[in-house]
Design an enzyme around this catalytic site. Structure first.
Site, short mmCIF file in Angstrom:
data_model
loop_
_atom_site.label_atom_id
_atom_site.label_comp_id
_atom_site.label_asym_id
_atom_site.label_seq_id
_atom_site.Cartn_x
_atom_site.Cartn_y
_atom_site.Cartn_z
N ARG A 46 17.36 -25.21 -39.41
CA ARG A 46 17.08 -25.51 -38.00
C ARG A 46 18.19 -24.93 -37.12
NH1 ARG A 46 15.53 -30.61 -40.25
NH2 ARG A 46 17.50 -31.55 -39.60
N LYS A 136 14.10 -34.16 -20.25
CA LYS A 136 12.64 -34.15 -20.40
C LYS A 136 12.14 -35.40 -21.11
CE LYS A 136 9.87 -32.63 -23.62
NZ LYS A 136 9.20 -31.80 -24.64
N GLU A 177 6.80 -35.13 -17.88
CA GLU A 177 5.75 -34.47 -18.65
C GLU A 177 4.65 -35.44 -19.10
OE1 GLU A 177 7.05 -32.54 -22.28
OE2 GLU A 177 5.08 -31.69 -22.65
N LYS A 219 5.85 -31.35 -15.40
CA LYS A 219 5.43 -30.50 -16.53
C LYS A 219 4.08 -31.00 -17.04
CE LYS A 219 6.86 -29.06 -21.17
NZ LYS A 219 7.98 -28.59 -22.00
P1 13P Z 1 4.25 -26.71 -26.04
O1 13P Z 1 4.43 -25.64 -25.02
O2 13P Z 1 4.28 -26.22 -27.47
O3 13P Z 1 3.08 -27.60 -25.76
O4 13P Z 1 5.52 -27.65 -25.96
C1 13P Z 1 5.97 -28.04 -24.73
C2 13P Z 1 6.74 -29.27 -24.90
O5 13P Z 1 7.87 -29.36 -24.49
C3 13P Z 1 6.10 -30.40 -25.53
O6 13P Z 1 6.77 -31.56 -25.19
#
Ligand code: 13P
Length: 340
Positions: A46, A136, A177, A219
């Site tokens: 990772r 986030k 998000e 988002k």
């Molecule tokens: P994806 O663009 O793969 O959907 O991932 C965005 C993300 O941050 C998911 O939390």
């Protein structure tokens, strides 16, 4: 709370038609993606993969911010330079995923609520000390028969708003998000209806919790038909539906909307973002940007496969996707960019 500073950070994240790179997969998610490609699921692998990403040449030309994960924000390049320092030197603002994942919502079979508010204030203070300037939190909304429920939408929206308020108090720009998942055979119209309801609730809760809209980034998902829906709308139809939904629900005070990719192919995500910017730019009160994980990383990951020899090709693929999405912000992306 210094709203002016939050506002400046939010603007800087999407300046010059840049977007965000989500590289904040939790260990289980990262391991799952590695397993699919036969890459060892270890801390070392990772770390090596994240080093590949942050040392990609010219990434800072197209990426304004990178979202890290708790393990990653503490890691270094093989020469000992912290990833945070590498990003800052590349002109990329470091961010951090602070939610602790979506768990089953008690009393609501098949629905989830995102956890992580307990102790968040202290974690935010630590991440800020480490150099993060934004954060986030992802809420997950499923579409199926009778789902999502009001209770699930309200619980997730309130958690997002509480998180956002804590971020702003700590001087971090919250990336909010609420993801309506693409899984299922539902239609685009159903995704529209659910996304509209979710966003209305999210902005009501953000207002209730006194979040400064000028100092946040939304988002959301694009408004798309379910992955297994038989009728898949065109790129322009998805662009039209997505912008229509956002114009109804997202206040003009929000500086930027940065989409998640959610499992769309990399090319489709770029094409849809491009169509939105091409068709609506003069009507939009906010920047329409990207915050993709899979739609930026997947081609690079598939090339890398865990082998040192593939690093240069993988870096090139990563930069290519970042550049395509920057072009999409300008309405200048085309399929021809993929064959060059
Ligand atoms: P994806 O663009 O793969 O959907 O991932 C965005 C993300 O941050 C998911 O939390």
């Amino acid at each position: 709370m210094n709203v002016q500073q939050l506002e400046e950070t939010a603007q800087a994240l999407v300046a010059e038609d840049k977007g965000l790179l989500a590289m904040d997969e939790s260990n289980p998610t990262c391991n799952k993606r590695f397993a699919q490609l036969g890459i060892p699921q270890t801390v070392d692998a990772r770390r090596a993969y994240r080093e590949l990403i942050v040392t990609t040449p010219r990434l800072g030309e197209c990426i304004g911010g990178a979202i890290l994960y708790d393990e990653t924000i503490r890691q270094q390049k093989s020469d000992g330079t912290p990833f945070i320092k590498v990003l800052i030197e590349a002109g990329i603002i470091p961010g951090i995923k602070v939610d602790q994942g979506a768990k089953s919502l008690a009393g609501f079979p098949g629905e989830k609520v995102t956890e992580g508010l307990d102790g968040l204030r202290d974690r935010l203070a630590e991440y800020s000390r480490l150099g993060a300037r934004f954060a986030k939190w992802r809420a997950v909304i499923t579409i199926s028969e009778g789902v999502p429920s009001r209770g699930c939408i309200a619980a997730n929206a309130q958690a997002l708003a509480r998180y956002a308020a804590l971020c702003q108090q700590a001087g971090l720009v919250p990336v909010v998000e609420p993801e309506v998942l693409m899984d299922g055979d539902h239609t685009l119209d159903r995704c529209f209806e659910v996304t509209e309801e979710v966003l209305r609730e999210v902005f009501f809760q953000l207002y209730s919790q006194r979040v400064a809209l000028e100092g946040m980034i939304l988002k959301p998902n694009m408004v798309v038909p379910g992955l297994s829906c038989l009728h898949q709308e065109s790129v322009d139809e998805v662009a039209d539906a997505t912008v229509k939904c956002l114009l109804r629900t997202v206040p003009a005070a929000v500086p930027a909307i940065a989409f998640l990719s959610g499992g769309q192919s990399a090319e489709l995500a770029s094409a849809r973002l491009n169509a939105m910017n091409l068709r609506f730019t003069s009507r939009l009160p906010w920047a329409l940007a990207f915050s993709f994980a899979r739609a930026i990383q997947q081609p690079a990951l598939e090339l890398w496969k865990g082998h040192e020899a593939n690093v240069p090709a993988a870096k090139q693929a990563l930069f290519h996707r970042a550049r395509c999405n920057q072009a999409a912000r300008r309405g200048e992306y085309s399929a021809a960019m993929e064959t060059r």
